[in-house]
Design a protein around this motif. Structure first.
Motif, short mmCIF file in Angstrom:
data_model
loop_
_atom_site.label_atom_id
_atom_site.label_comp_id
_atom_site.label_asym_id
_atom_site.label_seq_id
_atom_site.Cartn_x
_atom_site.Cartn_y
_atom_site.Cartn_z
N ASP A 1 -49.72 -72.76 3.98
CA ASP A 1 -50.28 -72.95 2.65
C ASP A 1 -49.58 -74.16 2.05
O ASP A 1 -48.45 -74.48 2.43
N GLU B 1 -46.77 -74.78 -9.05
CA GLU B 1 -47.73 -74.25 -8.07
C GLU B 1 -46.97 -73.65 -6.88
O GLU B 1 -47.35 -72.61 -6.36
N ALA C 1 -45.53 -70.21 -7.88
CA ALA C 1 -46.60 -69.21 -7.89
C ALA C 1 -46.97 -68.80 -6.46
O ALA C 1 -47.19 -67.62 -6.18
N ALA C 2 -47.01 -69.76 -5.56
CA ALA C 2 -47.34 -69.47 -4.16
C ALA C 2 -46.26 -68.62 -3.51
O ALA C 2 -46.56 -67.73 -2.71
N GLU D 1 -44.38 -66.38 -4.99
CA GLU D 1 -44.60 -65.02 -5.52
C GLU D 1 -45.76 -64.33 -4.81
O GLU D 1 -45.70 -63.15 -4.49
N ARG D 2 -46.81 -65.08 -4.57
CA ARG D 2 -48.04 -64.53 -4.00
C ARG D 2 -47.95 -64.32 -2.48
O ARG D 2 -48.43 -63.32 -1.96
N LEU D 3 -47.31 -65.26 -1.78
CA LEU D 3 -47.38 -65.29 -0.32
C LEU D 3 -46.17 -64.72 0.40
O LEU D 3 -46.27 -64.35 1.56
N HIS D 4 -45.01 -64.75 -0.24
CA HIS D 4 -43.75 -64.34 0.41
C HIS D 4 -43.60 -65.04 1.76
O HIS D 4 -43.54 -64.40 2.82
N SER E 1 -41.71 -62.34 5.93
CA SER E 1 -42.86 -61.95 5.11
C SER E 1 -43.24 -60.50 5.36
O SER E 1 -43.04 -59.95 6.43
#
Length: 129
Positions: A35, A42, A45-46, A48-51, A128
């Protein structure tokens, strides 16, 4: 297309869109989930979302530089901590000292030898969820 022995979730945070996209594409061709984020906010935020398992993080970004992003990531105690790689053209002693102080695990100078870069990815832990 080569397959990674163990797929890593990799986040690239770099304001140079072309460089970030190219690195993501090459790592994806080697079997990794990639990603890209193009600025510090940004990128956070990524995370937090993707680990992600590991992050290639540029230092010289506007608004929020890579040192600031790294410090914020290390404050995120609620997520598995990724391998954090300073991926930058800055290679002077001051930059390397700041990399360590900000909580990075490694410093890689751009342009990096792709064999070394890929070996670093393959040796990194999978964190992850």
């Amino acid at each position: 297309m080569p397959q990674a022995a163990t797929q890593r979730r990799i986040l690239i945070v770099d304001d140079n869109r072309d460089a970030a996209d190219l690195l993501a594409q090459v790592l994806a061709l080697h079997g990794h989930a990639t990603d890209v984020a193009y600025d510090g906010e940004e990128g956070l935020a990524a995370v937090e979302r993707l680990h992600p398992d590991l992050i290639f993080l540029d230092i010289g970004m506007p608004l929020m530089n890579g040192y600031q992003v790294a410090e914020r990531i290390r404050e995120m105690r609620h997520i598995p901590q990724p391998l954090l790689i300073a991926f930058t053209a800055w290679s002077d002693d001051e930059a390397k000292a700041r990399v360590i102080a900000a909580g990075f695990d490694l410093h890689m100078t751009k342009p990096a030898d792709f064999t070394v870069l890929l070996e670093t990815v393959l040796q990194s832990p999978v964190v992850s969820l």
